[in-house]
Design a protein around this motif. Structure first.
Motif, PDB file in Angstrom:
ATOM      1  N   MET A   1       0.972  -1.281   0.102  1.00  0.00           N
ATOM      2  CA  MET A   1      -0.224  -0.037   0.082  1.00  0.00           C
ATOM      3  C   MET A   1       0.604   1.699   0.010  1.00  0.00           C
ATOM      4  N   GLN A   2       0.228   2.329  -0.988  1.00  0.00           N
ATOM      5  CA  GLN A   2       1.972   3.708  -1.089  1.00  0.00           C
ATOM      6  C   GLN A   2       0.825   4.055  -0.525  1.00  0.00           C
ATOM      7  N   GLU A   3      -0.187   4.492  -0.327  1.00  0.00           N
ATOM      8  CA  GLU A   3      -0.999   5.601   1.158  1.00  0.00           C
ATOM      9  C   GLU A   3      -2.150   4.776   1.642  1.00  0.00           C
ATOM     10  N   LEU A   4      -1.687   5.282   2.856  1.00  0.00           N
ATOM     11  CA  LEU A   4      -2.612   5.004   4.645  1.00  0.00           C
ATOM     12  C   LEU A   4      -3.652   5.563   3.805  1.00  0.00           C
ATOM     13  N   ARG A   5      -5.155   5.798   3.191  1.00  0.00           N
ATOM     14  CA  ARG A   5      -6.721   6.563   3.981  1.00  0.00           C
ATOM     15  C   ARG A   5      -7.053   6.276   5.064  1.00  0.00           C
ATOM     16  N   VAL A   6      -7.308   7.527   5.964  1.00  0.00           N
ATOM     17  CA  VAL A   6      -7.576   7.398   7.220  1.00  0.00           C
ATOM     18  C   VAL A   6      -8.755   8.042   7.566  1.00  0.00           C
ATOM     19  N   ALA A   7      -9.798   7.806   8.170  1.00  0.00           N
ATOM     20  CA  ALA A   7     -10.934   7.986   8.974  1.00  0.00           C
ATOM     21  C   ALA A   7     -10.482   8.139  10.691  1.00  0.00           C
ATOM     22  N   VAL A   8     -10.824   9.586  10.607  1.00  0.00           N
ATOM     23  CA  VAL A   8     -11.010   9.850  12.156  1.00  0.00           C
ATOM     24  C   VAL A   8     -12.198  10.228  12.800  1.00  0.00           C
ATOM     25  N   LEU A   9     -12.446   9.715  13.555  1.00  0.00           N
ATOM     26  CA  LEU A   9     -13.033   9.676  14.668  1.00  0.00           C
ATOM     27  C   LEU A   9     -13.438  10.337  15.616  1.00  0.00           C
ATOM     28  N   GLY A  10     -14.192  11.315  15.397  1.00  0.00           N
ATOM     29  CA  GLY A  10     -14.415  12.271  16.758  1.00  0.00           C
ATOM     30  C   GLY A  10     -12.887  13.272  16.275  1.00  0.00           C
ATOM     31  N   VAL A  11     -13.496  14.579  16.451  1.00  0.00           N
ATOM     32  CA  VAL A  11     -12.378  15.414  16.601  1.00  0.00           C
ATOM     33  C   VAL A  11     -12.778  16.607  16.991  1.00  0.00           C
ATOM     34  N   GLY A  12     -12.819  16.095  18.460  1.00  0.00           N
ATOM     35  CA  GLY A  12     -12.771  17.053  20.011  1.00  0.00           C
ATOM     36  C   GLY A  12     -11.127  16.923  20.007  1.00  0.00           C
ATOM     37  N   LEU A  13     -10.847  17.765  20.884  1.00  0.00           N
ATOM     38  CA  LEU A  13      -8.858  18.505  21.608  1.00  0.00           C
ATOM     39  C   LEU A  13      -8.262  17.185  20.567  1.00  0.00           C
ATOM     40  N   MET A  14      -8.240  15.942  21.040  1.00  0.00           N
ATOM     41  CA  MET A  14      -7.464  14.851  20.540  1.00  0.00           C
ATOM     42  C   MET A  14      -7.528  14.279  18.829  1.00  0.00           C
ATOM     43  N   GLY A  15      -8.708  14.344  18.503  1.00  0.00           N
ATOM     44  CA  GLY A  15      -9.153  13.778  17.240  1.00  0.00           C
ATOM     45  C   GLY A  15      -8.159  15.223  16.180  1.00  0.00           C
ATOM     46  N   ALA A  16      -8.737  16.266  16.519  1.00  0.00           N
ATOM     47  CA  ALA A  16      -8.909  16.581  15.586  1.00  0.00           C
ATOM     48  C   ALA A  16      -7.153  17.466  14.976  1.00  0.00           C
ATOM     49  N   ASP A  17      -6.411  17.157  16.339  1.00  0.00           N
ATOM     50  CA  ASP A  17      -4.760  17.204  16.156  1.00  0.00           C
ATOM     51  C   ASP A  17      -4.603  16.123  15.518  1.00  0.00           C
ATOM     52  N   HIS A  18      -4.673  14.849  15.823  1.00  0.00           N
ATOM     53  CA  HIS A  18      -4.534  13.743  15.180  1.00  0.00           C
ATOM     54  C   HIS A  18      -4.825  14.340  13.077  1.00  0.00           C
ATOM     55  N   LEU A  19      -6.221  14.630  13.270  1.00  0.00           N
ATOM     56  CA  LEU A  19      -6.541  14.392  12.232  1.00  0.00           C
ATOM     57  C   LEU A  19      -5.094  15.731  10.925  1.00  0.00           C
ATOM     58  N   ARG A  20      -4.764  16.940  11.977  1.00  0.00           N
ATOM     59  CA  ARG A  20      -3.904  17.824  11.565  1.00  0.00           C
ATOM     60  C   ARG A  20      -2.288  16.849  11.816  1.00  0.00           C
ATOM     61  N   ARG A  21      -2.042  16.419  11.767  1.00  0.00           N
ATOM     62  CA  ARG A  21      -1.102  15.716  12.153  1.00  0.00           C
ATOM     63  C   ARG A  21      -0.926  14.659  10.630  1.00  0.00           C
ATOM     64  N   LEU A  22      -1.600  14.175   9.998  1.00  0.00           N
ATOM     65  CA  LEU A  22      -1.883  12.651   9.574  1.00  0.00           C
ATOM     66  C   LEU A  22      -1.860  13.579   8.308  1.00  0.00           C
ATOM     67  N   ALA A  23      -2.864  15.112   7.657  1.00  0.00           N
ATOM     68  CA  ALA A  23      -2.166  16.100   7.099  1.00  0.00           C
ATOM     69  C   ALA A  23      -1.422  16.595   6.804  1.00  0.00           C
ATOM     70  N   ALA A  24      -0.630  17.134   7.239  1.00  0.00           N
ATOM     71  CA  ALA A  24       0.632  17.728   7.834  1.00  0.00           C
ATOM     72  C   ALA A  24       2.118  17.317   7.843  1.00  0.00           C
ATOM     73  N   ARG A  25       1.640  16.203   9.014  1.00  0.00           N
ATOM     74  CA  ARG A  25       2.814  15.458   9.799  1.00  0.00           C
ATOM     75  C   ARG A  25       3.131  14.493   9.484  1.00  0.00           C
ATOM     76  N   THR A  26       2.486  13.996   9.056  1.00  0.00           N
ATOM     77  CA  THR A  26       2.864  11.971   8.180  1.00  0.00           C
ATOM     78  C   THR A  26       2.747  11.825   6.939  1.00  0.00           C
ATOM     79  N   SER A  27       4.270  10.806   6.994  1.00  0.00           N
ATOM     80  CA  SER A  27       4.475  10.716   5.931  1.00  0.00           C
ATOM     81  C   SER A  27       3.484   9.343   4.803  1.00  0.00           C
ATOM     82  N   GLY A  28       3.219   9.046   3.742  1.00  0.00           N
ATOM     83  CA  GLY A  28       2.384   7.747   3.517  1.00  0.00           C
ATOM     84  C   GLY A  28       0.973   7.823   4.179  1.00  0.00           C
ATOM     85  N   ALA A  29       0.796   8.508   4.497  1.00  0.00           N
ATOM     86  CA  ALA A  29      -0.825   8.807   5.315  1.00  0.00           C
ATOM     87  C   ALA A  29      -2.028   9.795   4.922  1.00  0.00           C
ATOM     88  N   ARG A  30      -2.728   9.866   4.619  1.00  0.00           N
ATOM     89  CA  ARG A  30      -3.672  10.513   4.651  1.00  0.00           C
ATOM     90  C   ARG A  30      -5.153  10.986   5.161  1.00  0.00           C
TER      91      ARG A  30
END
Length: 334
Positions: free
Chosen positions: A1-30
């Motif tokens: 798998m070249q790129e991991l396509r991720v669903a984020v469930l819950g975008v409160g404090l922690m979920g929103a943090d992870h969402l932005r992390r996946l979008a901006a600072r995690t390679s091979g995933a979005r």
């Protein structure tokens, strides 16, 4: 798998943090899909990130054919059903703690994953990925300290939400020290004692703050945790290991030490857990994404989540009864 396509469930404090992390600072995933009980919040957060869709039902996100993996950051009471749904689709999961809120349901998740024959669920105990904790564990493993005998922990928050209870001090805060003890010492916690000294005058009525929690391990080692969640100061987490031939401590915030114009000298203490463990979260999510692309887990798994929940269950009982409480763990199956 070249790129991991991720669903984020819950975008409160922690979920929103992870969402932005996946979008901006995690390679091979979005991130591709978000779901949250508050649809307006989900749309607001997703609106910052091109290509991220919003769905109302988290189970629809799990079933989405464009989703390869799932991050669960919803309230703990929802985790069991969501994790099981992910396992049914054989999707890799990063589940924020707790794995579930009850020991028996956590064990059911362990058994469901075992039935698949491969690990797919990682639990969000981020301290394992913090460079200081990783170094401390390596030092213990090297034998330079001799056999570890005692572990002293301090866990202090400047404040907590108004709905925070004494039980939540164990299930939401001390749970991290449970995993730290297991991570550093490599054995299970077998009993818990909770002591409640005189409460701080700044603690809300009914909150047993501060609190001292004592863990016993299978080989007879002791771990004490000083928990103080209304210090009004900053976020402080320290861990000291006392061994037969020396001691080691982390969490001293010994970055730049500077003098100020009023004649004081010191350093900045991190204001919150996200700042203190920002690097740990980045490492955690990157390693999860890398492992998920291989169809496996690289971090604490379902058994670790179950063991932590079982210890916290015993801790809540010890808090309520004022008595030492043994931890009841099921036999660990291969």
């Amino acid at each position: 798998m070249q790129e991991l396509r991720v669903a984020v469930l819950g975008v409160g404090l922690m979920g929103a943090d992870h969402l932005r992390r996946l979008a901006a600072r995690t390679s091979g995933a979005r991130p591709v899909v978000v779901a949250d009980a508050f649809a307006d919040r989900a749309r607001e957060v997703a609106g910052e990130l091109p290509g991220v869709r919003v769905v109302e039902d988290p189970f629809d996100a799990i079933a989405d054919p464009e989703v390869d993996a799932v991050v669960i950051a919803t309230p703990g009471a929802t985790h069991e059903e969501l994790v099981l749904a992910c396992l049914e689709r054989e999707l890799p999961v990063l589940c924020e703690k707790p794995l579930t809120t009850e020991a028996d349901t956590s064990l059911a998740v362990v058994r469901a994953e075992q039935a698949l024959g491969r690990p797919l669920v990682q639990v969000g105990f981020m301290r394992r990925f913090d460079p200081e904790y990783a170094s401390l564990r390596e030092l213990i493993a090297s034998g330079d300290l001799g056999r570890p005998l005692l572990v002293h922990c301090a866990h202090r928050n400047p404040a907590v939400p108004a709905h925070f209870t004494s039980e939540m001090m164990i299930t939401d805060s001390v749970v991290h020290e449970v995993d730290v003890a297991r991570f550093l010492l490599g054995e299970e916690v077998t009993a818990v004692t909770v002591l409640t000294p005189a409460a701080s005058r700044d603690a809300p009525a009914g909150l047993a703050d501060p609190m001292v929690v004592l863990f016993e391990t299978g080989s007879g080692r002791l771990v004490d945790v000083e928990l103080f969640v209304t210090t009004g100061v900053a976020y402080e987490v320290r861990t000291e290991v006392v061994g037969e031939r020396g001691t080691a401590m982390i969490g001293l915030d010994t970055g730049v030490v500077r003098s100020s114009g009023d004649g004081r000298r010191g350093q900045v203490i991190t204001p919150g857990f996200r700042e203190r463990f920002a690097q740990a979260y980045d490492i955690e999510v990157q390693r999860w994404a890398d492992a998920a692309r291989r169809g496996t887990v690289d971090g604490p798994g379902t058994w670790d989540g179950y063991a932590a929940t079982a210890v916290c269950t015993a801790g809540v009982e010890a808090l309520r009864t004022g008595r030492r409480t043994e931890v009841r763990l099921a036999p660990r199956e291969a």
